[in-house]
Scaffold this motif. Structure first.
Motif, PDB file in Angstrom:
ATOM      1  N   ASP A 256       2.599  22.851 -23.383  1.00 36.90           N
ATOM      2  CA  ASP A 256       1.207  22.407 -23.307  1.00 36.90           C
ATOM      3  C   ASP A 256       1.025  21.020 -22.688  1.00 36.90           C
ATOM      4  OD1 ASP A 256       2.255  20.883 -25.312  1.00 36.90           O
ATOM      5  OD2 ASP A 256       0.896  21.556 -26.896  1.00 36.90           O
ATOM      6  N   HIS A 257       2.136  20.339 -22.349  1.00 38.13           N
ATOM      7  CA  HIS A 257       1.987  19.008 -21.757  1.00 38.13           C
ATOM      8  C   HIS A 257       3.143  18.761 -20.787  1.00 38.13           C
ATOM      9  CE1 HIS A 257       1.527  14.650 -21.356  1.00 38.13           C
ATOM     10  NE2 HIS A 257       0.305  14.833 -21.797  1.00 38.13           N
ATOM     11  N   PRO A 258       2.850  18.193 -19.603  1.00 41.77           N
ATOM     12  CA  PRO A 258       3.907  17.971 -18.604  1.00 41.77           C
ATOM     13  C   PRO A 258       5.075  17.127 -19.109  1.00 41.77           C
ATOM     14  CG  PRO A 258       1.749  17.680 -17.620  1.00 41.77           C
ATOM     15  CD  PRO A 258       1.523  17.826 -19.091  1.00 41.77           C
ATOM     16  N   SER A 259       4.804  16.161 -19.990  1.00 42.04           N
ATOM     17  CA  SER A 259       5.859  15.271 -20.471  1.00 42.04           C
ATOM     18  C   SER A 259       6.870  16.004 -21.354  1.00 42.04           C
ATOM     19  CB  SER A 259       5.247  14.103 -21.255  1.00 42.04           C
ATOM     20  OG  SER A 259       4.596  14.574 -22.431  1.00 42.04           O
ATOM     21  N   LYS A 260       6.507  17.173 -21.831  1.00 43.59           N
ATOM     22  CA  LYS A 260       7.391  17.935 -22.723  1.00 43.59           C
ATOM     23  C   LYS A 260       8.174  19.022 -21.976  1.00 43.59           C
ATOM     24  CE  LYS A 260       4.313  17.260 -26.691  1.00 43.59           C
ATOM     25  NZ  LYS A 260       3.498  17.941 -27.742  1.00 43.59           N
ATOM     26  N   ARG A 261       8.043  19.049 -20.652  1.00 44.59           N
ATOM     27  CA  ARG A 261       8.743  20.074 -19.888  1.00 44.59           C
ATOM     28  C   ARG A 261      10.249  19.908 -20.025  1.00 44.59           C
ATOM     29  NH1 ARG A 261       5.008  19.817 -14.421  1.00 44.59           N
ATOM     30  NH2 ARG A 261       3.235  21.004 -15.255  1.00 44.59           N
ATOM     31  N   ARG A 262      10.947  21.048 -19.993  1.00 51.64           N
ATOM     32  CA  ARG A 262      12.387  21.052 -20.167  1.00 51.64           C
ATOM     33  C   ARG A 262      13.006  22.068 -19.212  1.00 51.64           C
ATOM     34  NH1 ARG A 262       9.980  23.881 -24.327  1.00 51.64           N
ATOM     35  NH2 ARG A 262      10.612  26.069 -24.492  1.00 51.64           N
ATOM     36  N   SER A 263      14.306  22.004 -19.081  1.00 55.12           N
ATOM     37  CA  SER A 263      14.997  23.004 -18.272  1.00 55.12           C
ATOM     38  C   SER A 263      14.913  24.354 -18.980  1.00 55.12           C
ATOM     39  CB  SER A 263      16.464  22.608 -18.069  1.00 55.12           C
ATOM     40  OG  SER A 263      17.122  22.495 -19.320  1.00 55.12           O
ATOM     41  N   LYS A 264      14.758  25.410 -18.197  1.00 53.93           N
ATOM     42  CA  LYS A 264      14.548  26.732 -18.777  1.00 53.93           C
ATOM     43  C   LYS A 264      15.674  27.683 -18.408  1.00 53.93           C
ATOM     44  CE  LYS A 264       9.482  26.560 -18.897  1.00 53.93           C
ATOM     45  NZ  LYS A 264       8.226  27.265 -18.542  1.00 53.93           N
ATOM     46  N   THR A 265      15.911  28.619 -19.321  1.00 47.57           N
ATOM     47  CA  THR A 265      16.838  29.705 -19.045  1.00 47.57           C
ATOM     48  C   THR A 265      16.044  30.837 -18.416  1.00 47.57           C
ATOM     49  OG1 THR A 265      18.196  29.133 -20.971  1.00 47.57           O
ATOM     50  CG2 THR A 265      18.456  31.347 -20.061  1.00 47.57           C
ATOM     51  N   LEU A 266      16.259  31.074 -17.132  1.00 49.44           N
ATOM     52  CA  LEU A 266      15.513  32.108 -16.422  1.00 49.44           C
ATOM     53  C   LEU A 266      16.328  33.387 -16.365  1.00 49.44           C
ATOM     54  CD1 LEU A 266      14.083  30.007 -13.452  1.00 49.44           C
ATOM     55  CD2 LEU A 266      12.963  30.610 -15.607  1.00 49.44           C
ATOM     56  N   LEU A 267      15.693  34.495 -16.727  1.00 41.65           N
ATOM     57  CA  LEU A 267      16.362  35.788 -16.703  1.00 41.65           C
ATOM     58  C   LEU A 267      16.028  36.513 -15.409  1.00 41.65           C
ATOM     59  CD1 LEU A 267      15.767  37.049 -20.355  1.00 41.65           C
ATOM     60  CD2 LEU A 267      17.692  35.762 -19.443  1.00 41.65           C
ATOM     61  N   SER A 268      17.006  37.177 -14.850  1.00 42.62           N
ATOM     62  CA  SER A 268      16.775  37.980 -13.659  1.00 42.62           C
ATOM     63  C   SER A 268      16.699  39.448 -14.054  1.00 42.62           C
ATOM     64  CB  SER A 268      17.914  37.774 -12.655  1.00 42.62           C
ATOM     65  OG  SER A 268      19.152  38.150 -13.236  1.00 42.62           O
ATOM     66  N   GLY A 269      15.940  40.213 -13.279  1.00 41.34           N
ATOM     67  CA  GLY A 269      15.875  41.646 -13.521  1.00 41.34           C
ATOM     68  C   GLY A 269      14.981  42.028 -14.686  1.00 41.34           C
ATOM     69  N   GLU A 270      14.950  43.324 -14.965  1.00 38.31           N
ATOM     70  CA  GLU A 270      14.119  43.880 -16.026  1.00 38.31           C
ATOM     71  C   GLU A 270      15.000  44.360 -17.175  1.00 38.31           C
ATOM     72  OE1 GLU A 270      10.849  43.878 -15.943  1.00 38.31           O
ATOM     73  OE2 GLU A 270      10.724  43.051 -13.924  1.00 38.31           O
ATOM     74  N   VAL A 271      14.351  44.675 -18.301  1.00 33.30           N
ATOM     75  CA  VAL A 271      15.074  45.260 -19.426  1.00 33.30           C
ATOM     76  C   VAL A 271      15.718  46.565 -18.958  1.00 33.30           C
ATOM     77  CG1 VAL A 271      14.874  46.183 -21.761  1.00 33.30           C
ATOM     78  CG2 VAL A 271      13.452  44.254 -21.059  1.00 33.30           C
ATOM     79  N   ALA A 272      16.991  46.744 -19.268  1.00 26.12           N
ATOM     80  CA  ALA A 272      17.701  47.949 -18.853  1.00 26.12           C
ATOM     81  C   ALA A 272      17.057  49.191 -19.461  1.00 26.12           C
ATOM     82  CB  ALA A 272      19.158  47.859 -19.267  1.00 26.12           C
ATOM     83  N   SER A 273      17.214  50.322 -18.811  1.00 22.66           N
ATOM     84  CA  SER A 273      16.639  51.572 -19.303  1.00 22.66           C
ATOM     85  C   SER A 273      17.413  52.075 -20.518  1.00 22.66           C
ATOM     86  CB  SER A 273      16.655  52.641 -18.216  1.00 22.66           C
ATOM     87  OG  SER A 273      16.301  53.900 -18.756  1.00 22.66           O
ATOM     88  N   PRO A 274      16.722  52.412 -21.601  1.00 24.21           N
ATOM     89  CA  PRO A 274      17.422  52.986 -22.760  1.00 24.21           C
ATOM     90  C   PRO A 274      17.990  54.367 -22.467  1.00 24.21           C
ATOM     91  CG  PRO A 274      15.040  53.045 -23.080  1.00 24.21           C
ATOM     92  CD  PRO A 274      15.285  52.244 -21.837  1.00 24.21           C
ATOM     93  N   LEU A 275      17.562  54.984 -21.358  1.00 25.84           N
ATOM     94  CA  LEU A 275      18.139  56.259 -20.952  1.00 25.84           C
ATOM     95  C   LEU A 275      19.557  56.090 -20.402  1.00 25.84           C
ATOM     96  CD1 LEU A 275      15.078  57.873 -19.127  1.00 25.84           C
ATOM     97  CD2 LEU A 275      16.077  58.607 -21.294  1.00 25.84           C
ATOM     98  N   ASN A 276      19.819  54.909 -19.866  1.00 22.03           N
ATOM     99  CA  ASN A 276      21.136  54.635 -19.284  1.00 22.03           C
ATOM    100  C   ASN A 276      21.502  53.173 -19.541  1.00 22.03           C
ATOM    101  OD1 ASN A 276      23.524  54.973 -17.838  1.00 22.03           O
ATOM    102  ND2 ASN A 276      22.541  54.441 -15.889  1.00 22.03           N
ATOM    103  N   PRO A 277      21.742  52.823 -20.807  1.00 21.73           N
ATOM    104  CA  PRO A 277      22.002  51.421 -21.139  1.00 21.73           C
ATOM    105  C   PRO A 277      23.338  50.949 -20.575  1.00 21.73           C
ATOM    106  CG  PRO A 277      22.419  52.826 -23.032  1.00 21.73           C
ATOM    107  CD  PRO A 277      21.809  53.700 -21.978  1.00 21.73           C
ATOM    108  N   PRO A 278      23.468  49.661 -20.321  1.00 23.04           N
ATOM    109  CA  PRO A 278      24.735  49.116 -19.824  1.00 23.04           C
ATOM    110  C   PRO A 278      25.849  49.280 -20.859  1.00 23.04           C
ATOM    111  CG  PRO A 278      22.927  47.546 -19.571  1.00 23.04           C
ATOM    112  CD  PRO A 278      22.441  48.631 -20.456  1.00 23.04           C
ATOM    113  N   SER A 279      27.077  49.293 -20.408  1.00 24.60           N
ATOM    114  CA  SER A 279      28.204  49.318 -21.336  1.00 24.60           C
ATOM    115  C   SER A 279      28.314  47.970 -22.036  1.00 24.60           C
ATOM    116  CB  SER A 279      29.503  49.610 -20.575  1.00 24.60           C
ATOM    117  OG  SER A 279      29.752  48.573 -19.635  1.00 24.60           O
TER     118      SER A 279
END
Length: 318
Positions: A256-279
């Motif tokens: 809510d305020h620029p002074s409180k900005r921090r480094s973020k963990t950015l995720l790539s891609g979408e949630v995997a399909s539950p029909l074919n989940p990753p190993s």
């Protein structure tokens, strides 16, 4: 120690979708809801939190695993026994309008559960409906109105009153404020907290809004692709998350305020399909710290600190 009221043991739900395919919506979930506490279930859309809520209500039959309520196994109950049990666990729905009968005035909507269970005399049922209207902050005049004559917040208050009619021990609230304006959200959340303090009920609170979760919950369960990846006291999990997915969820919350900005963990891609989940770890395809080892085994939920557990092999090695 708090006394357990509702427990699940390795609860799983698999949907058969035809052509030999299946979708595992919930996988080996073990959780405990204590008397008088609010347990939040959080995660992205498709993580299985709403399916888990339906399993707790027995609106869906689990494929495997067990559910205990107040020390009794309720996994296979049916008929009259199930009907009597259902009065103990009631639901508050996400959409306050569609959860109500448009042809039924508010007073009758609250009285309907009492009629179904033949609670007291007709006069006593009418009086209790009147009292519940008052308890959730609605004037008695609202009792004669239809849902389309009420605002979203008023409809949700009505839904809460109806859920309380049979004096349940547990409320399962599935995104109960997501369809409401922000100012109204706070009012409904405070109402639920006041009712919990007065009545001693337990609440399972399903949400994707972490600011709401922080406001109302005692403990938090974080889910990803049907599994619990972290659980613990709300203040610890939300202030010092352990699992990479929990960290990413918290980093997605706007500052809510620029002074409180921090480094973020950015995720790539979408949630995997539950029909074919990753190993291995289902989160590894999006995890910024994943290693080759993460593809080999499904991590188990283990203690990573006081009262906190997480499912990550990188945390196990620390």
């Amino acid at each position: 120690m708090s006394e357990a009221l509702l427990e699940t043991k390795e609860l799983s739900k698999t949907f058969n979708i035809g052509k030999g395919k299946s979708l595992k919506a919930v996988s080996d979930v073990s959780l405990t809801l204590n008397k008088g506490e609010t347990l939040a279930i959080v995660g992205e859309s498709g993580c299985g939190k709403s399916t888990l809520a339906r399993l707790l209500l027995r609106l869906e039959q689990a494929t495997s695993g067990g559910i205990e309520f107040d020390g009794n196994d309720i996994s296979e109950i049916s008929g009259a026994v199930e009907k009597q049990w259902r009065r103990n666990v009631q639901m508050v729905f996400q959409d306050p309008y569609t959860s109500l009968n448009p042809r039924m005035i508010a007073h009758d909507a609250i009285r309907e559960p009492l009629d179904n269970y033949a609670e007291g005399t007709k006069q006593e049922r009418n009086q209790k409906a009147h009292d519940l209207l008052h308890r959730v902050g609605l004037n008695v005049d609202f009792g004669q109105r239809y849902p389309h004559e009420l605002s979203g917040g008023q409809c949700q208050r009505l839904g809460i009153a109806r859920a309380l009619a049979l004096n349940p021990k547990v409320l399962v609230a599935d995104e109960p404020v997501s369809a409401l304006d922000v100012s109204i959200q706070a009012q409904v959340l405070n109402l639920m907290m006041d009712l919990q303090a007065d009545l001693g009920i337990s609440i399972v609170f399903v949400s994707h809004d972490l600011s709401v979760v922080r406001h109302i919950s005692d403990r938090v369960i974080v889910m990803y692709l049907g599994r619990i990846v972290e659980e613990g006291p709300a203040d610890i999990v939300l202030d010092t998350p352990s699992h990479p997915y929990t960290k990413a969820l918290l980093d997605s919350v706007p500052i809510d305020h620029p002074s409180k900005r921090r480094s973020k963990t950015l995720l790539s891609g979408e949630v995997a399909s539950p029909l074919n989940p990753p190993s291995g770890c289902a989160f590894r395809t999006r995890c910024p710290v994943a290693t080759d080892q993460c593809a080999q085994t499904i991590p188990k939920l283990r203690s990573v600190g006081p009262k906190v557990s997480a499912a990550c092999i990188l945390l196990e090695s620390k």
